[in-house]
Structure formats: structure tokens, C-alpha cells
Design a protein around this motif. Sequence first.
Motif, short mmCIF file in Angstrom:
data_model
loop_
_atom_site.label_atom_id
_atom_site.label_comp_id
_atom_site.label_asym_id
_atom_site.label_seq_id
_atom_site.Cartn_x
_atom_site.Cartn_y
_atom_site.Cartn_z
N TYR A 51 5.95 -1.07 6.16
CA TYR A 51 7.32 -1.53 5.97
C TYR A 51 7.54 -1.97 4.52
N SER A 52 8.66 -1.52 3.96
CA SER A 52 9.08 -1.98 2.64
C SER A 52 10.38 -2.76 2.81
N PHE A 53 10.47 -3.91 2.17
CA PHE A 53 11.66 -4.76 2.30
C PHE A 53 12.32 -4.93 0.93
N GLY A 54 13.63 -4.99 0.95
CA GLY A 54 14.40 -5.28 -0.27
C GLY A 54 15.51 -6.25 0.06
N LEU A 55 15.84 -7.13 -0.88
CA LEU A 55 16.84 -8.16 -0.61
C LEU A 55 17.66 -8.43 -1.86
N SER A 56 18.95 -8.54 -1.69
CA SER A 56 19.81 -9.01 -2.78
C SER A 56 20.72 -10.10 -2.25
N ILE A 57 20.99 -11.08 -3.11
CA ILE A 57 21.87 -12.21 -2.77
C ILE A 57 22.96 -12.28 -3.82
N GLY A 58 24.20 -12.23 -3.38
CA GLY A 58 25.30 -12.25 -4.33
C GLY A 58 25.26 -11.09 -5.31
N GLY A 59 24.72 -9.95 -4.85
CA GLY A 59 24.67 -8.76 -5.69
C GLY A 59 23.48 -8.71 -6.62
N GLN A 60 22.63 -9.74 -6.61
CA GLN A 60 21.45 -9.78 -7.48
C GLN A 60 20.18 -9.57 -6.66
N SER A 105 7.62 -6.90 -0.61
CA SER A 105 6.92 -5.72 -1.13
C SER A 105 6.73 -4.76 0.03
N GLN A 106 5.64 -3.99 -0.01
CA GLN A 106 5.25 -3.12 1.10
C GLN A 106 4.19 -3.84 1.93
N TYR A 107 4.28 -3.69 3.26
CA TYR A 107 3.34 -4.38 4.14
C TYR A 107 2.88 -3.46 5.26
N VAL A 108 1.64 -3.69 5.72
CA VAL A 108 1.10 -2.99 6.87
C VAL A 108 0.13 -3.93 7.57
N VAL A 109 0.04 -3.84 8.89
CA VAL A 109 -0.91 -4.64 9.65
C VAL A 109 -2.17 -3.80 9.88
#
Length: 722
Positions: free
Chosen positions: A465-474, A530-534
Motif C-alpha cells: 500500500y502507498s499512501f498520500g495526503l494533502s491538507i489545504g492543498g499542501q 510511504s509504501q508499506y507491506v506486512v
Amino acid sequence: MTIKKKLIVSTIAASLAATAFAGIPLSNKGLAEKLGFNATAYAASTAFPSTDIVAYATKLRAALVSTGGLDEVQDLREAIQELDNDANHTDLKYVAQPITSKVTTKLGANFDDTDKTAVANLVLDVISVTYDPNLTELERIRNTDSYRGVLAELAVGAGFSEQEVDDLTVDDVAEYFFTLQEKVAGLLDGLAADPVALLAVLNDPVKRAKLIEDAFNALAAESLVVQDVFEAYGITTADLKDVVLRAQEKIDSNIVLKAGAALYGAYLKMNETSTGGTGGIGGGTVDEGTVEVPKEVTALIDDIKKKLAAATTDAEKAAIIAQAVQQATALVNKLSNFDLSSNVTVSNGQATLQVSGSSILSAIAGIGEILKNVKALAPGVALPPVVLNISLGNVAQNDVNIGLNNAVIQEAIKAGLSGINLTVNGLSAVLPVGGQFNGAVDFKINKSKADSTTTGGLQAASDVYSFGLSIGGQSVTSFTQPVIVSVPLGNVDGVDKELLSLAKIVDGKLVFQGGSVQGNSIIEHRDTFSQYVVVENKVTFSDIASVQAWAGRAIEVIAAKGAIEGKKAGVFAPKDNVTRAEFAKMLTRALDLDNSLAKESFADVADSNWAAPYIGAASQLGIIQGRSASKFDPNAQITRAEMATMIARALKVTKGATDVADVNAALANFKDASSISTALKAGVAFASEHEIVIGNNGKFAPNASATRAEAAVMIYRAVNFK
């Protein structure tokens, strides 16, 4: 305006802008004359201060008067001023040390004892004057020659050009301090607790320290101009927090609590009378009039109020309240769960959900109304923290994008939600509400199959799994408040579940983060994305045969989680002693408490030290303390009593553990109980009673150093504490 005069104005600008606290007129001309500048100096400037700031300060002072809290705030101000009560300025220097030490580091010999005392006095004056400013105090600060001289030095040492300093405005600095005040009040409001519980939080030094740290971190996320001054000297949010905590440490806690309660009460009063959100500078919240509270909420509250009004005995009222809490809890649970699978759209291979609309806002507002009324109608009773659950169901796409618009976030903050849980295909992420998470959120998920190249040959127990996050466009990759991620497990037939670990993929290599297996998922608090795996992480050592019988399994499991490592490949060194720094890492990693952004303030732990974030995380949570106010002694061997105490404190934070009822009775069987430090007895008693740390031949040996094998066993027992 000269650099010197401009920096003086900037330093006390928050107090100048807040003079409405004392009911003093705020005219451009009057302030300019008091500061010693002619009217021409401000002829080109806009309102000084802005009408928004004046209105906010006036409203806050009126709220303090209305709630009867002005005297309590004034008492705190006077108590702070009294810290400078001896010729050597002992308390004063102690309070200001986190700031003066950073300035000394940058300016060196050019910053002498006279300068340090001047800065320390200025810090004290600014801390106290911002609680209840008045023009007499501000004029005294301006006319102190030592302040003028040292501020000029600080301006030059910071490397500011005259233009850069002139670009700082009174409103910039005023906004910084008012925003900080709002962050603290907002965090308190987010607790959704009754007055008794609120005071309990304020009275707990660990929770209070965490609250202040969160407020400064939330403020840092605002990117306010005044922070450039702090950054020039490497003054961190942890330093600013420590100044506040050190000042509070030297003051009667009752004075601090009363002032804190008074300011919080004034904040609530302002919100209560506001028609535009929180009443803060610049707004940014949802207008109360635009969100309709569900009728079932108002009906329940009205029914409860009528029943309480008709009740004639305390027993009858108690029964009504007990039933009301059950009803309120059930309704909150109903309102906090949304299945939005039918709202998911698909385009170009990506599944998308935009969370918005009146139904969501209405439900959140209803939850906030219930929490507020439970607090008002049933003092001493608080509902559990509320998480808004939003499910996308199952989607066929590997790329998922979930958007939470600003209105949803602001309404959630206002309602006092603790988080928003987003679930899709069995994966869930609980995003905090408030603090750094204070604007529109975009959360991206990418899923792919794990292969031996990705896992380094280890058996995978999940997809990647790869995660990405932005808050208020940043875009945001590091968080001051952790995101709780629950990753679904795949086929685990023949897998040793205790050896499963969530691994972060960094430059093609696995960095083991640990995690707790619950059902068919592994749960981990993440402060970065980041990227994660179990994977099943089998770690073997060639030198543990002598301890295999009693420590082998513990070493294997704790090593699998990445909480303890070998001295080198295949070598564990089970009989080597453990340092205080090493144990800080072992414990915080094993119990999922580590935070890469955590800061510590010990003089003997450099920010670049590998253990700094672990020591910082444990220190901020009150799990570990220095051997003195400024010394941690990271390389010293940790004692068995210190280990026991750290574990006890950590389990209070992570699993709600409580101290043993009778410490002396729990220690009675140890012949050497009298040699246990008073400060560590409660922790030893807890660890002994729960068999986390076990004595030998009737002795606990509190001051003996612990081995790596013993540490692994103790941590393993802590991880499995129920």
C-alpha cells in the motif's frame, strides 16, 4: 523605521494589539505616541492594529468579564512576574533557558551574561503581559535600555535585512499569539469533556505538556510570518513549550488551573455568542446557521430536559441521566456511521469519493450538539471519543482518492470529533481532527501485489500500500498527530502471526515498524506516509542458546517488530547491558509510540542523535524523565527500577493501566524494597504485581543494570499486557 525599533515593536506586538483586554482605546495616534514614533511613521500603514484583532480582543475580554474569569487571569500574570524574586534571577534563568541556550549557541561569546539576563527578563515580561496586557507594562518594556540593546544584537545575529524586518507587521505577530490561544482552546474543546474532566486534564502534567506541544505544533503548521524569527535561532516548538511548562512548574498549580479554566470558559462564551463560527481572526469555520441539527437530536435533548425538570429527587434525576447517556451514546453511534459506497465514482481507473453535503454536516452538528448537552446536563459524565466512520465498501480499482472538504473538517473540529475513519476494501485510516488536520483533506491509496523483490524474500501477508495526503492543498508526509492505519491481512496459513510486522519500504529495503495484529488486520500508528507491506519477519541469532529457555521467544518477537536489533548480523549479545537511550527506542517502538517529529530538550542529547526522536516521544508522553532537568544521560546503563517505571507509565498511555492500590503491600515481599527510589516505587510495584518484572531470591535488585535479554522479556510482557 530602524531595525532596532522595528524588532522591539515586533517582539511585543501581540501585547500591543491585545490592549483591549484592559479596556484601553486603540487608536493609531495614541499607540504611535506611546511607542515614541511620530504619526508620519504609520501614515502609510493600514489599521494598527486591524479592526479584526481589536474586535477579537475586545470580545475575549468581555467574555472574561462575563464569566468572572478576569481576576484569575490577572492572578496568573502577577504570579509569573513574581518569578524574578532574587538577585541572581534563578527562577527567571531556568524558565528562559530553552530560548537563551539557542541564542547563546548562535551568538557565542558575543552573547554574555548581561544579555542572557536581559532576554530572560524579556521572556518573562512577554509571557506575563500577554495574559492580561496593559499599556503601562508595555511602556515599561519599551523603555528598558537592556531590552533595546539585546534586541538589536538579536536582529543582527539573526541575519535579517532591514527590509525583512520591516516586512513584519503588528498584525502578523498579533495573529501568531491569538492563533496560539485559539489552538489551545480548540484542543481543549476537542476533548468534549465535562468541567471536572477538563480540570483533570489540566491538572495532569503529562497531558498538559502534550496539549501545549500539540498547540505549538498546530501553530507551526500555519506557516505564520513570526516563526521566521524563531527559526533563525533554531528555537523549536519544543523549546517554546518548555518555556511555558517551566513557568507553570514554578507557579502554584491552583493559579494555573484557575486561569486556564477562565480562559477556556471565555473561549466557550465567545463561541456561544458568535454567529460566525469560532469567532477567530479571519473566520474559516462553518456558520452555525448553515447547518441543521437532525430533528431526532433536538427531540432527544428536549425530552431529557423535560424529564429532568419534572424530577423531584436526586435518585430520579440520576436514573434519567443514566438512561439519557445510553440514548445519547446510541444516537451518536447511529449518526457517526456512513456507507457512501453508492457515491463512489470511477474515472481513468481511479475510484473517487468526495465527502460533502448537508447530510454529513448535519450528522456531525448533531453529534456536537449531543456532546455539548451531555456535558451541560450531566456534569462528571463524558461520552467516549467519537470517530466519524465513512465506508466506501469494496471497489475494484487499485487507486482510490477520498476528499473531505473544508466544511466537513471545520464542522468536525467544532463538534469535538476525535477523528474521521475512512474504510475501503478492508483497509482503514483514522485521520485526526484539528491541529495539523485543519483544512480540506485529500487522501490517496494505491494498492499493488507484493512479490519477493519487494519483500526481500520474506513471506508477504498483505498487498503493498502507498499512501498520500494533502491538507489545504499542501502535500503532507509527516504528522504531529499520528494516523492510525489498519491494513488487511491476506492468506496467513502457516504464518506465525506474532512475527508479523508492518514494514516501510525505503529505497527498496524494508524498515520494520511493528504493529498489533487484531483479527485479520494489523494496526499501526503512522507519523509518516510511504509504501508499506506486512511480512512475516523471522529473525535468528546464533548466540542466544544460554537464554533460549526463558527469553528466546521474547527476543524473536520483539526483534520481528523492529523494536530491538542485534549488535551485528546474527549476534544479539543477550547478556550485554542496556542503555537508557536503547530502552527508550525498544519501548516506544514496541508499544507503537515512536514519533519521528518528537523533540526533546536535554542538553546531552543532540537533535542529530539516532535516539533523539525516541527519547523525545517517551519524554513528551511522560514515560521517561531526565536524571536532572537538563540531563538525560543516554549512554548510562538503565536500572531495573527505571525499566519497570517506564513500562508502567507506557502502559498507562497505551492500555489505560492504573497504579496498584497499595504500593507498599505490592513491594512487601522484596527484602530490598527500602532501596527503591521513592519516585520509582509505584512503577516497580505495578511491574511486579503484573509480573512484567520479576524479582530473584526475594529481592528486586532495583539498582542493578538490566541485560538485553531481560529487556526483551519485559517488553514482550508489556506488549501482551491485558
